[in-house]
Design a protein around this motif. Structure first.
Motif, PDB file in Angstrom:
ATOM      1  N   GLY A  20      -5.055   5.782  -3.033  1.00  0.00           N
ATOM      2  CA  GLY A  20      -4.040   4.831  -3.147  1.00  0.00           C
ATOM      3  C   GLY A  20      -4.786   3.471  -2.580  1.00  0.00           C
ATOM      4  O   GLY A  20      -5.606   3.452  -2.088  1.00  0.00           O
ATOM      5  N   GLY A  21      -4.053   2.395  -3.096  1.00  0.00           N
ATOM      6  CA  GLY A  21      -4.388   1.012  -2.709  1.00  0.00           C
ATOM      7  C   GLY A  21      -4.839   0.862  -1.022  1.00  0.00           C
ATOM      8  O   GLY A  21      -5.795   0.209  -0.554  1.00  0.00           O
ATOM      9  N   ILE A  22      -3.972   1.530  -0.288  1.00  0.00           N
ATOM     10  CA  ILE A  22      -4.261   1.424   1.212  1.00  0.00           C
ATOM     11  C   ILE A  22      -4.962   2.636   1.766  1.00  0.00           C
ATOM     12  O   ILE A  22      -5.982   2.125   2.542  1.00  0.00           O
ATOM     13  CB  ILE A  22      -2.603   1.756   2.099  1.00  0.00           C
ATOM     14  N   GLY A  23      -4.889   3.597   1.293  1.00  0.00           N
ATOM     15  CA  GLY A  23      -5.774   4.762   1.506  1.00  0.00           C
ATOM     16  C   GLY A  23      -7.208   4.527   1.254  1.00  0.00           C
ATOM     17  O   GLY A  23      -8.234   4.660   1.886  1.00  0.00           O
ATOM     18  N   GLU A  24      -7.611   3.740  -0.119  1.00  0.00           N
ATOM     19  CA  GLU A  24      -8.903   3.499  -0.496  1.00  0.00           C
ATOM     20  C   GLU A  24      -9.500   2.321   0.441  1.00  0.00           C
ATOM     21  O   GLU A  24     -10.871   2.037   0.407  1.00  0.00           O
ATOM     22  CB  GLU A  24      -8.795   3.340  -1.999  1.00  0.00           C
ATOM     23  N   ASN A  25      -8.550   1.450   0.709  1.00  0.00           N
ATOM     24  CA  ASN A  25      -9.131  -0.147   1.353  1.00  0.00           C
ATOM     25  C   ASN A  25      -9.020  -0.097   2.929  1.00  0.00           C
ATOM     26  O   ASN A  25      -9.929  -1.047   3.278  1.00  0.00           O
ATOM     27  CB  ASN A  25      -8.271  -1.176   0.470  1.00  0.00           C
ATOM     28  N   SER A  26      -7.943   0.516   3.259  1.00  0.00           N
ATOM     29  CA  SER A  26      -7.906   0.149   5.092  1.00  0.00           C
ATOM     30  C   SER A  26      -8.659   1.234   5.500  1.00  0.00           C
ATOM     31  O   SER A  26      -8.319   2.325   6.144  1.00  0.00           O
ATOM     32  CB  SER A  26      -6.374   0.204   5.127  1.00  0.00           C
ATOM     33  N   THR A  28       6.393  -8.447   4.622  1.00  0.00           N
ATOM     34  CA  THR A  28       5.662  -8.391   3.569  1.00  0.00           C
ATOM     35  C   THR A  28       5.123  -6.918   3.443  1.00  0.00           C
ATOM     36  O   THR A  28       5.166  -6.267   4.149  1.00  0.00           O
ATOM     37  CB  THR A  28       4.363  -9.266   3.906  1.00  0.00           C
ATOM     38  N   GLN A  29       5.006  -6.621   2.210  1.00  0.00           N
ATOM     39  CA  GLN A  29       4.581  -5.377   1.774  1.00  0.00           C
ATOM     40  C   GLN A  29       2.901  -5.164   1.892  1.00  0.00           C
ATOM     41  O   GLN A  29       2.549  -4.313   1.441  1.00  0.00           O
ATOM     42  CB  GLN A  29       5.152  -4.804   0.401  1.00  0.00           C
ATOM     43  N   ASN A  30       2.541  -6.434   1.840  1.00  0.00           N
ATOM     44  CA  ASN A  30       0.983  -6.462   1.751  1.00  0.00           C
ATOM     45  C   ASN A  30       0.369  -5.864   2.891  1.00  0.00           C
ATOM     46  O   ASN A  30       0.071  -6.539   4.070  1.00  0.00           O
ATOM     47  CB  ASN A  30       0.618  -7.890   1.439  1.00  0.00           C
ATOM     48  N   PHE A  31      -0.370  -4.788   2.867  1.00  0.00           N
ATOM     49  CA  PHE A  31      -0.726  -3.646   3.975  1.00  0.00           C
ATOM     50  C   PHE A  31      -2.060  -4.599   4.456  1.00  0.00           C
ATOM     51  O   PHE A  31      -2.300  -4.629   5.691  1.00  0.00           O
ATOM     52  CB  PHE A  31      -1.099  -2.449   3.420  1.00  0.00           C
ATOM     53  N   GLY A  32      -2.954  -5.076   3.734  1.00  0.00           N
ATOM     54  CA  GLY A  32      -4.190  -5.951   3.883  1.00  0.00           C
ATOM     55  C   GLY A  32      -3.685  -6.916   5.010  1.00  0.00           C
ATOM     56  O   GLY A  32      -4.347  -7.362   5.958  1.00  0.00           O
ATOM     57  N   LEU A  33      -2.597  -7.827   4.693  1.00  0.00           N
ATOM     58  CA  LEU A  33      -2.132  -8.773   5.432  1.00  0.00           C
ATOM     59  C   LEU A  33      -1.678  -8.289   6.826  1.00  0.00           C
ATOM     60  O   LEU A  33      -1.879  -8.980   7.930  1.00  0.00           O
ATOM     61  CB  LEU A  33      -1.049  -9.687   4.637  1.00  0.00           C
ATOM     62  N   LEU A  61      -1.532   6.401  -0.382  1.00  0.00           N
ATOM     63  CA  LEU A  61      -1.005   5.647   0.247  1.00  0.00           C
ATOM     64  C   LEU A  61      -0.931   4.243  -0.575  1.00  0.00           C
ATOM     65  O   LEU A  61      -2.093   3.476  -0.913  1.00  0.00           O
ATOM     66  CB  LEU A  61      -1.650   5.185   1.574  1.00  0.00           C
ATOM     67  N   GLY A  62      -0.143   3.880  -1.354  1.00  0.00           N
ATOM     68  CA  GLY A  62      -0.168   2.652  -2.223  1.00  0.00           C
ATOM     69  C   GLY A  62       1.419   1.952  -1.888  1.00  0.00           C
ATOM     70  O   GLY A  62       1.813   2.140  -0.808  1.00  0.00           O
ATOM     71  N   SER A  63       1.881   1.225  -3.009  1.00  0.00           N
ATOM     72  CA  SER A  63       2.976   0.320  -2.537  1.00  0.00           C
ATOM     73  C   SER A  63       4.253   1.702  -2.272  1.00  0.00           C
ATOM     74  O   SER A  63       5.205   1.636  -1.626  1.00  0.00           O
ATOM     75  CB  SER A  63       3.530  -0.697  -3.621  1.00  0.00           C
ATOM     76  N   GLY A  64       3.853   2.692  -3.033  1.00  0.00           N
ATOM     77  CA  GLY A  64       4.996   3.815  -3.000  1.00  0.00           C
ATOM     78  C   GLY A  64       3.607   4.870  -2.103  1.00  0.00           C
ATOM     79  O   GLY A  64       2.574   4.826  -2.599  1.00  0.00           O
ATOM     80  N   ILE A  80       1.442  -2.871 -13.995  1.00  0.00           N
ATOM     81  CA  ILE A  80       1.104  -2.055 -15.259  1.00  0.00           C
ATOM     82  C   ILE A  80      -0.315  -1.828 -15.172  1.00  0.00           C
ATOM     83  O   ILE A  80      -0.914  -2.854 -14.917  1.00  0.00           O
ATOM     84  CB  ILE A  80       1.387  -2.692 -16.641  1.00  0.00           C
ATOM     85  N   LYS A  81      -0.871  -0.662 -15.045  1.00  0.00           N
ATOM     86  CA  LYS A  81      -2.270  -0.420 -14.988  1.00  0.00           C
ATOM     87  C   LYS A  81      -2.697   0.067 -16.465  1.00  0.00           C
ATOM     88  O   LYS A  81      -1.649   1.030 -16.638  1.00  0.00           O
ATOM     89  CB  LYS A  81      -2.773   0.268 -13.864  1.00  0.00           C
ATOM     90  N   GLY A  82      -3.776   0.144 -16.773  1.00  0.00           N
ATOM     91  CA  GLY A  82      -4.136   0.626 -18.199  1.00  0.00           C
ATOM     92  C   GLY A  82      -5.696   0.815 -18.318  1.00  0.00           C
ATOM     93  O   GLY A  82      -6.410   0.050 -17.864  1.00  0.00           O
TER      94      GLY A  82
HETATM   95  N1  ADP Z   1      -8.074  -4.339   0.841  1.00  0.00           N
HETATM   96  C1  ADP Z   1      -6.814  -3.780   1.450  1.00  0.00           C
HETATM   97  N2  ADP Z   1      -6.506  -3.434   2.578  1.00  0.00           N
HETATM   98  C2  ADP Z   1      -5.290  -2.920   2.746  1.00  0.00           C
HETATM   99  N3  ADP Z   1      -4.326  -2.502   1.872  1.00  0.00           N
HETATM  100  C3  ADP Z   1      -4.571  -2.833   0.520  1.00  0.00           C
HETATM  101  C4  ADP Z   1      -5.947  -3.526   0.290  1.00  0.00           C
HETATM  102  N4  ADP Z   1      -5.792  -3.942  -0.810  1.00  0.00           N
HETATM  103  C5  ADP Z   1      -4.758  -3.403  -1.450  1.00  0.00           C
HETATM  104  N5  ADP Z   1      -4.034  -2.816  -0.514  1.00  0.00           N
HETATM  105  C6  ADP Z   1      -2.490  -2.398  -0.709  1.00  0.00           C
HETATM  106  O1  ADP Z   1      -2.621  -1.413  -1.541  1.00  0.00           O
HETATM  107  C7  ADP Z   1      -1.173  -1.417  -2.134  1.00  0.00           C
HETATM  108  C8  ADP Z   1      -0.885  -1.293  -3.435  1.00  0.00           C
HETATM  109  O2  ADP Z   1      -1.676   0.153  -3.886  1.00  0.00           O
HETATM  110  P1  ADP Z   1      -1.741   0.732  -5.402  1.00  0.00           P
HETATM  111  O3  ADP Z   1      -2.034   2.001  -5.076  1.00  0.00           O
HETATM  112  O4  ADP Z   1      -2.362   0.004  -6.239  1.00  0.00           O
HETATM  113  O5  ADP Z   1      -0.104   0.705  -5.476  1.00  0.00           O
HETATM  114  P2  ADP Z   1       0.999   1.204  -6.532  1.00  0.00           P
HETATM  115  O6  ADP Z   1       0.109   1.747  -7.837  1.00  0.00           O
HETATM  116  O7  ADP Z   1       1.884   1.965  -5.782  1.00  0.00           O
HETATM  117  O8  ADP Z   1       1.637  -0.194  -7.045  1.00  0.00           O
HETATM  118  C9  ADP Z   1      -0.493  -2.678  -1.390  1.00  0.00           C
HETATM  119  O9  ADP Z   1       0.240  -2.259  -0.519  1.00  0.00           O
HETATM  120  C10 ADP Z   1      -1.570  -3.207  -0.907  1.00  0.00           C
HETATM  121  O10 ADP Z   1      -1.213  -4.060   0.195  1.00  0.00           O
END
Ligand code: ADP
Ligand code: UVW
Ligand code: MG
Length: 437
Positions: free
Chosen positions: A365-371, A304-309, A226-229, A13-15
């Protein structure tokens, strides 16, 4: 007075809590609301991880909270809302009665063309949204329970339901139509492409428009959220003309736990009794849908669904076993392969109508912003179009308050940006527009 914007994800939950000026005029709509606090709850439903609840206050507004809750699989979204409301009061002195409006991101809004308003006395829209839960099984039902929990805790406030699907109303008929005969079964909504992550795409168009000093009608961009969805969207003149997600958020790209598009017949050979009920509480979901939504994607390929990992295991094989490293590489390659197919198709849809100089690519998204690795690999595969990554800018982190940043070189023929999406601010903006507040 406050407006609270809540975004109920599949496991999060984000807010954001915004200050709401007492008397706003329509002209004020262009001035973003002041944020007072940010909320982040993670690991809901996740086995083996504790739910983490964070409330972060702007300087001088309150005392930050970081609380570990029970094990994720024992916690449901609805349990969290009363805790969040209590934390806002306890750490920042915000009384429930001061929260006048709550906006809720609802992933599937069916054919609704505008936001819906819900109050304690008028909850009808919630039943309609819950009926769409089988078309967004990881999202709608949880969000509806969230709205109900907030109405119970704060019966005086007004809720505004904002749908991911709203942004995709402009999809052309040939794009949203599935080549199926008339359905044999009665369905709550027509079986067609709806598209999701629309609040994020709307937020990105607004940010690009403000940052580039162009009206939204001049924004032609392919966005990868690009996030978990994960999804992509083809935006022409600020409007969605194609997107990868479909009737449900399963279609299109590979997700953290979702297959994305596969041959639909594969699941009938894969899963026992695919049409049988999966046994989820309060919701009819088939065994096939459960496998494709919750057990597939990066989780199935990499464990794992952790893209960073996943990218870390590829970059430094000493951090994992050879099997884990090979699995991470395959998951990454499949993710990029599917993404490139859609990005190339969407760029061609735009380039057929506008010159390359007026077209952009954006990551979010989490992946697009961080990877940075993923962005560099995507741009390398778009070299044929004249795309060129600026390695330094791509590797740099966003400066404080920097929502849009360029990662392509000055000579790149395809301008490429990273845009920090803000679905909560977008919801607040749309609610103010809908309610004239
Ligand atoms: N530093 C990072 N490098 C790569 N992927 C990352 C990093 N930080 C977060 N993520 C990935 O971002 C995803 C979550 O993104 P987010 O947009 O918050 O998802 P959602 O809103 O769909 O729950 C996760 O798969 C996570 O692994
Ligand atoms: C629609 C969707 O998949 O949303 P999220 O990425 O937030 O799970
Ligand atoms: Mg999200």
């Amino acid at each position: 007075m406050y407006l609270l914007a809540l975004n109920c994800g599949s496991s999060s939950i984000k807010g954001k809590l915004f200050d709401l000026p007492p008397a706003a005029t329509p002209a004020d709509l262009d001035v973003p609301l002041n944020g007072a606090a940010t909320i982040a709850v993670s690991n809901i439903g996740s086995k083996g991880d504790k739910v983490v609840i964070k409330v972060s206050w702007e300087a001088g507004r309150g005392q930050d909270v970081k609380e570990e809750g029970a094990e994720g699989s024992t916690v449901e979204h609805r349990d969290i809302f009363p805790i969040l409301l209590k934390n806002l009061a306890g750490s920042g002195g915000v009384q429930g009665s001061e929260i006048k409006y709550i906006t809720h991101r609802i992933v599937h809004g069916g054919l609704n063309k505008k936001p819906l308003i819900v109050t304690h006395e008028h909850e009808e829209a919630l039943t309609e949204m819950d009926a769409l839960s089988e078309f967004a099984p990881l999202h709608n039902h949880h969000a509806v329970l969230g709205v109900r929990a907030c109405l119970e805790a704060l019966p005086e406030h007004t809720s505004v339901l904002l749908f991911d699907t709203l942004f995709h109303q402009t999809l052309p008929r040939e794009t949203y139509t599935y080549a199926l005969p008339p359905p044999e079964l009665a369905t709550a909504i027509p079986l067609r492409k709806y598209g999701f992550h629309g609040l994020s795409y709307a937020s990105i168009v607004r940010s690009l428009s403000a940052n580039l000093g162009k009206p939204a009608s001049d924004i032609n961009v392919v966005v990868a959220h690009l996030g978990s969805g994960a999804s992509a969207c083809c935006i022409l003149g600020g409007k969605s003309i194609d997107t990868t997600m479909g009737l449900t958020p399963l279609e299109g790209l590979v997700g953290g736990t979702r297959t994305g598009t596969i041959d639909p017949t594969a699941i009938f050979h894969h899963t026992k009794d695919p049409g049988g009920d999966a046994g989820l509480k309060d919701m009819h979901v088939t065994r096939a849908e459960l496998v494709m939504n919750k057990k597939s994607g990066l989780t199935a390929l990499a464990g794992t669904q952790n893209f960073g990992l996943i990218t870390q295991r590829i970059a430094d094989p000493s951090t994992c076993s050879p099997e884990e490293g090979a699995a991470a590489q395959l998951a990454y390659d499949v993710f990029v392969d599917r993404l490139m197919g859609f990005l190339a198709a969407y760029l061609s849809k735009l380039l057929y109508r506008v010159p390359l100089a007026n077209v952009a690519l954006a990551f979010s998204g989490g992946i697009g912003e961080n990877s940075a690795q993923l962005r560099a690999d995507v741009l390398a595969r778009l070299g044929w179009l004249g795309a060129e990554v600026d390695a330094g800018k791509n590797a740099a982190r966003a400066q404080d308050g920097e929502v849009v940043r360029t990662i392509s070189t000055a000579g790149s023929k395809l301008r490429t940006y990273v845009v920090l999406t803000d679905e909560e601010a977008q919801c607040a903006h749309m609610a103010r527009e809908a309610l004239n507040i």
